[in-house]
Each structure stands twice: as C-alpha cells, then as structure tokens.
Motif scaffolding. Structure first.
Motif, PDB file in Angstrom:
ATOM      1  N   ILE A 271      -6.991 -51.088 118.774  1.00 34.64           N
ATOM      2  CA  ILE A 271      -6.315 -51.283 117.494  1.00 34.64           C
ATOM      3  C   ILE A 271      -4.815 -51.041 117.625  1.00 34.64           C
ATOM      4  CG2 ILE A 271      -6.070 -50.337 115.161  1.00 34.64           C
ATOM      5  CD1 ILE A 271      -9.073 -49.906 115.126  1.00 34.64           C
ATOM      6  N   ALA A 272      -4.423 -50.003 118.331  1.00 34.06           N
ATOM      7  CA  ALA A 272      -3.001 -49.693 118.495  1.00 34.06           C
ATOM      8  C   ALA A 272      -2.270 -50.839 119.175  1.00 34.06           C
ATOM      9  CB  ALA A 272      -2.836 -48.401 119.282  1.00 34.06           C
ATOM     10  N   GLU A 273      -2.882 -51.432 120.186  1.00 30.61           N
ATOM     11  CA  GLU A 273      -2.226 -52.538 120.891  1.00 30.61           C
ATOM     12  C   GLU A 273      -2.171 -53.776 120.008  1.00 30.61           C
ATOM     13  OE1 GLU A 273      -2.204 -54.823 125.189  1.00 30.61           O
ATOM     14  OE2 GLU A 273      -3.704 -53.280 124.792  1.00 30.61           O
ATOM     15  N   ILE A 294     -15.546 -49.767 123.273  1.00 31.25           N
ATOM     16  CA  ILE A 294     -15.949 -51.160 123.104  1.00 31.25           C
ATOM     17  C   ILE A 294     -15.956 -51.869 124.449  1.00 31.25           C
ATOM     18  CG2 ILE A 294     -13.608 -52.031 122.700  1.00 31.25           C
ATOM     19  CD1 ILE A 294     -14.812 -53.887 120.556  1.00 31.25           C
ATOM     20  N   PHE A 295     -16.870 -52.825 124.573  1.00 33.96           N
ATOM     21  CA  PHE A 295     -16.976 -53.666 125.767  1.00 33.96           C
ATOM     22  C   PHE A 295     -16.931 -55.103 125.275  1.00 33.96           C
ATOM     23  CE2 PHE A 295     -19.068 -56.128 129.004  1.00 33.96           C
ATOM     24  CZ  PHE A 295     -18.686 -55.539 130.204  1.00 33.96           C
ATOM     25  N   ALA A 296     -15.782 -55.758 125.440  1.00 32.56           N
ATOM     26  CA  ALA A 296     -15.633 -57.110 124.896  1.00 32.56           C
ATOM     27  C   ALA A 296     -14.371 -57.766 125.427  1.00 32.56           C
ATOM     28  CB  ALA A 296     -15.583 -57.068 123.367  1.00 32.56           C
ATOM     29  N   ASP A 297     -14.344 -59.117 125.373  1.00 35.42           N
ATOM     30  CA  ASP A 297     -13.143 -59.894 125.643  1.00 35.42           C
ATOM     31  C   ASP A 297     -12.505 -60.224 124.298  1.00 35.42           C
ATOM     32  OD1 ASP A 297     -13.668 -59.857 128.338  1.00 35.42           O
ATOM     33  OD2 ASP A 297     -14.647 -61.815 128.353  1.00 35.42           O
ATOM     34  N   ILE A 298     -11.256 -59.806 124.097  1.00 33.85           N
ATOM     35  CA  ILE A 298     -10.612 -59.931 122.790  1.00 33.85           C
ATOM     36  C   ILE A 298      -9.220 -60.540 122.963  1.00 33.85           C
ATOM     37  CG2 ILE A 298      -9.772 -58.691 120.756  1.00 33.85           C
ATOM     38  CD1 ILE A 298     -11.793 -56.516 121.333  1.00 33.85           C
ATOM     39  N   HIS A 299      -8.875 -61.471 122.064  1.00 37.91           N
ATOM     40  CA  HIS A 299      -7.525 -62.024 122.037  1.00 37.91           C
ATOM     41  C   HIS A 299      -6.654 -61.021 121.292  1.00 37.91           C
ATOM     42  CE1 HIS A 299      -4.123 -64.646 121.654  1.00 37.91           C
ATOM     43  NE2 HIS A 299      -4.753 -65.629 122.260  1.00 37.91           N
ATOM     44  N   ILE A 300      -5.940 -60.198 122.058  1.00 42.05           N
ATOM     45  CA  ILE A 300      -5.280 -59.022 121.508  1.00 42.05           C
ATOM     46  C   ILE A 300      -4.110 -59.361 120.591  1.00 42.05           C
ATOM     47  CG2 ILE A 300      -3.607 -58.694 123.357  1.00 42.05           C
ATOM     48  CD1 ILE A 300      -5.787 -55.978 121.640  1.00 42.05           C
ATOM     49  N   ARG A 301      -3.553 -60.563 120.680  1.00 40.83           N
ATOM     50  CA  ARG A 301      -2.407 -60.917 119.849  1.00 40.83           C
ATOM     51  C   ARG A 301      -2.801 -61.538 118.505  1.00 40.83           C
ATOM     52  NH1 ARG A 301       0.830 -64.271 124.427  1.00 40.83           N
ATOM     53  NH2 ARG A 301       0.553 -62.788 126.150  1.00 40.83           N
ATOM     54  N   ASP A 302      -4.086 -61.775 118.295  1.00 46.33           N
ATOM     55  CA  ASP A 302      -4.575 -62.356 117.043  1.00 46.33           C
ATOM     56  C   ASP A 302      -5.220 -61.240 116.231  1.00 46.33           C
ATOM     57  OD1 ASP A 302      -6.033 -63.664 115.012  1.00 46.33           O
ATOM     58  OD2 ASP A 302      -6.228 -65.470 116.236  1.00 46.33           O
ATOM     59  N   ILE A 303      -4.494 -60.714 115.249  1.00 42.24           N
ATOM     60  CA  ILE A 303      -4.948 -59.542 114.519  1.00 42.24           C
ATOM     61  C   ILE A 303      -6.255 -59.792 113.782  1.00 42.24           C
ATOM     62  CG2 ILE A 303      -3.722 -59.990 112.358  1.00 42.24           C
ATOM     63  CD1 ILE A 303      -3.775 -56.605 114.190  1.00 42.24           C
ATOM     64  N   VAL A 306      -9.132 -59.700 116.319  1.00 44.04           N
ATOM     65  CA  VAL A 306      -9.393 -58.323 116.742  1.00 44.04           C
ATOM     66  C   VAL A 306     -10.197 -57.598 115.675  1.00 44.04           C
ATOM     67  CG1 VAL A 306      -8.356 -56.110 117.339  1.00 44.04           C
ATOM     68  CG2 VAL A 306      -7.330 -58.229 118.188  1.00 44.04           C
ATOM     69  N   ALA A 307      -9.796 -57.762 114.420  1.00 39.93           N
ATOM     70  CA  ALA A 307     -10.531 -57.117 113.325  1.00 39.93           C
ATOM     71  C   ALA A 307     -11.969 -57.612 113.263  1.00 39.93           C
ATOM     72  CB  ALA A 307      -9.815 -57.380 112.001  1.00 39.93           C
ATOM     73  N   GLU A 308     -12.170 -58.918 113.443  1.00 36.04           N
ATOM     74  CA  GLU A 308     -13.529 -59.477 113.430  1.00 36.04           C
ATOM     75  C   GLU A 308     -14.368 -58.909 114.571  1.00 36.04           C
ATOM     76  OE1 GLU A 308     -15.001 -61.318 111.314  1.00 36.04           O
ATOM     77  OE2 GLU A 308     -13.418 -62.175 110.056  1.00 36.04           O
ATOM     78  N   ALA A 309     -13.760 -58.802 115.768  1.00 36.52           N
ATOM     79  CA  ALA A 309     -14.502 -58.290 116.916  1.00 36.52           C
ATOM     80  C   ALA A 309     -14.934 -56.844 116.701  1.00 36.52           C
ATOM     81  CB  ALA A 309     -13.657 -58.413 118.178  1.00 36.52           C
ATOM     82  N   ILE A 310     -14.016 -56.027 116.181  1.00 34.41           N
ATOM     83  CA  ILE A 310     -14.332 -54.614 115.978  1.00 34.41           C
ATOM     84  C   ILE A 310     -15.343 -54.441 114.853  1.00 34.41           C
ATOM     85  CG2 ILE A 310     -13.372 -52.382 115.266  1.00 34.41           C
ATOM     86  CD1 ILE A 310     -10.792 -53.201 116.690  1.00 34.41           C
ATOM     87  N   SER A 311     -15.171 -55.206 113.752  1.00 32.50           N
ATOM     88  CA  SER A 311     -16.119 -55.093 112.643  1.00 32.50           C
ATOM     89  C   SER A 311     -17.520 -55.522 113.059  1.00 32.50           C
ATOM     90  CB  SER A 311     -15.642 -55.936 111.458  1.00 32.50           C
ATOM     91  OG  SER A 311     -15.648 -57.319 111.778  1.00 32.50           O
ATOM     92  N   GLY A 312     -17.600 -56.561 113.891  1.00 34.43           N
ATOM     93  CA  GLY A 312     -18.910 -56.991 114.370  1.00 34.43           C
ATOM     94  C   GLY A 312     -19.540 -55.971 115.307  1.00 34.43           C
ATOM     95  N   PHE A 313     -18.705 -55.366 116.153  1.00 36.07           N
ATOM     96  CA  PHE A 313     -19.211 -54.374 117.108  1.00 36.07           C
ATOM     97  C   PHE A 313     -19.719 -53.118 116.400  1.00 36.07           C
ATOM     98  CE2 PHE A 313     -18.585 -50.859 120.126  1.00 36.07           C
ATOM     99  CZ  PHE A 313     -19.309 -51.317 121.211  1.00 36.07           C
TER     100      PHE A 313
END
Length: 332
Positions: A271-273, A294-303, A306-313
């Motif tokens: 989240i910080a990044e 978390i264990f995932a591939d995330i597009h870190i520049r698309d906020i 990132v929110a969708e990935a974390i909420s799903g996890f």
C-alpha cells in the motif's frame, strides 16, 4: 527565438558562454555534450548560435558548429565545418577574445572555473521516465524523484535529492561515477544499481559492482562497503545503521516495469508503494490488516488495481465515496 521550450535564464547564458569557449578550443571533443545540453531546452540552440555569431563577427572565430535539430539520441553524427588556417594576427585576436570572455564569466559566476553547471531532472507524482546523460549512461527516475547531474572531464557526479532512481552506467575507467544521497556515496564504473532516498536510504546492486561509502557517525568513522549483485545496503537516514546488508527480494528490482511480483510481502508495504504513485490513497481499516502478507503479481502504479487485488485477497469492501480515498474494510 523560434524554439522556445522554456525561458532562457541567466544560468543558460553563462553556460552558453562556456560552450562557445569549448567549441572554439576543441570542437570534436565537446560537440556531443553540447548537443545533449541543447536537447534539454531547445531554446538554448539559438542562444548558443547568437553568441558564436557575435564572436565570429568580431573576426576572432575560426569556425562554427553547424547544429542539427535538437535530438535525444546520440547515434546520429554531428558535422563540423572545416576550420580555415588563421593568420598569426587572427590567432592572437582569438586568444585575446577568449581571455576576455573567460574573465567575464569568472566575474559573473566563481563556480564556473571548476565544473559544469549541474543539470536538474525531476518527476511528478505518478511519473516514471528515463533520461540519457551526456556520457551515455541512463537514469530511470521513479515517482516524485529529483536529481542533479554534473559532468566534468574527471568525474561524473549525481546527487539524489529525493525519491528513487536506477543508474545504468556507461563504462569509463577514467571518469568515476558517483551518486550521493542521505549521507552516503556510491562509486561505480560500469554497472546497474538502484538508489532510494525517502524515509530511509538504500542501495540495491543489480549488476556489476559498487563501493558504498558511509559518512562518519557519532560512534564510528566513515566506512566503505562493497556490494555484490542481489544485495541491498539499507539504513535509516540520520541514524546509526544496524543491519547493513540484506538480500534483495525479486520485487525490489521490478519497479521500473510497473508489475511487481510480491512474495509474502506485508500488505502495508504494498500500500505504501502504491500510494507513492497516486494522489489517491488506499487506507486499511483496521490498520492491523496491513501486517498480513500477500503473494500476488500487482501493477503497483495503478491504484485501483492495487486496491482490487488487496480487497480480493483479504475479502474486503472498497469505499470510494470520499474523494482521494479508497477505504478497505471488512465486508458487512
């Protein structure tokens, strides 16, 4: 001026005087560096030509650089007009004119006798871009990053003011490459490495070798540390470094591509990044959820992604009702 991509400053005028002297002295040596200086601000081209024409009009110049349109790539050749043979009087006149111009420059700016005027490069929040330096090296600037660059015949100096940058260094054994940030200095010849300067300071060696010198602290003198590829030297800015060298994670070098492979990384770090690339902020409620890994591939520049990935996890809801905030909380 016909190519005004930025207002001409007094610093530009002083630098143009220096370029005229260099091109009168050793045109073949300085032509490419002059091209790079002009490409940073195209309006400098006419400034340089006007000054060179003034010198020629006085009868003291032996030749002038025929400038092509400004460019960013260094592969295209530059052509210099043949310099005619000068009579002894003309040579003497040239030396006198150069001497007068040099003395004027020294009076205007005492720093000009030692090194070239540093060039500054800055990225905005969310911006990542690559700049090519005059020596052929490349620097990838991360979000909200600022550096200054000073090139001299003896060394190459970079100051990382804030942010993160990747340095892809062109080999030049006679001109060491230095990066300074937060009380440390990195020396490299031909190599690839990242330097971070935000809440903490870190050097991540990816290829080649670097020597990192730490400034003296209250309890210990200055030290030099050699890094191997895959190692990170990290410490808190302004404090005694405790754990100096740590192994790099796979995701640590992936920021330049955008998509990062997080392997059991605390969610608060993700989240910080992600927040550093956006004016919108992800917030966890409760904040203790950030301790989960978390264990995932995330597009870190698309906020949003990132929110969708974390909420799903974590099986969370996303509240978007407040501008600039993505609040993640347990489903009701």
């Amino acid at each position: 001026m016909t190519e005004d991509h930025g207002a001409i400053t007094a610093q530009d005028r002083r630098a143009a005087q220096k370029w005229v002297l260099r091109m009168l002295d050793e045109p073949e040596r300085h032509a490419q560096s002059l091209a790079d200086w002009i490409s940073e601000k195209p309006a400098r081209r006419q400034l340089y030509l006007d000054l060179m024409n003034d010198v020629q009009a006085a009868g003291h110049a032996g030749g002038v650089l025929d400038l092509p349109p400004p460019r960013l790539q260094a592969q295209k050749p530059w052509w210099i007009k043949p310099v005619p043979v000068l009579a002894a009087a003309s040579i003497l006149g040239l030396l006198i004119a150069a001497s007068i111009l040099f003395q004027t420059m020294r009076t205007q700016s005492p720093q000009m006798a030692g090194a070239e005027t540093p060039a500054a490069f800055v990225t905005k929040v969310g911006e990542v871009r690559t700049v090519k330096l005059a020596d052929g090296s490349q620097v990838v600037l991360d979000t909200d990053t600022a550096i200054s660059v000073a090139m001299t015949p003896d060394h190459r100096d970079i100051a990382l003011k804030r942010g993160r940058a990747r340095f892809i260094v062109a080999h030049d054994a006679e001109r060491p490459f230095f990066v300074k940030a937060g009380g440390m200095e990195v020396r490299a010849t031909g190599t690839v490495f990242d330097v971070l300067f935000r809440n903490n300071v870190a050097v991540h060696l990816i290829e080649g070798g670097v020597e990192v010198e730490l400034a003296s602290q209250q309890t210990q003198p200055a030290r030099k540390i050699l890094l191997r590829p895959g190692q990170i030297l990290a410490f808190s800015h302004g404090h005694e470094p405790q754990s100096i060298v740590i192994p790099a994670r796979r995701s640590d070098e992936q920021w330049v591509n955008g998509v990062k492979s997080f392997d059991n990384v605390p969610i608060r770090e993700v989240i910080a990044e992600a927040n550093s690339y956006s004016d919108t902020r992800i917030e966890l409620m409760p904040a203790s959820l950030g301790d989960r890994e978390i264990f995932a591939d995330i597009h870190i520049r698309d906020i949003e992604r990132v929110a969708e990935a974390i909420s799903g996890f974590l099986d969370l809801d996303i509240d978007r009702t407040e501008k600039g905030r993505l609040i993640l909380s347990p489903r009701k």
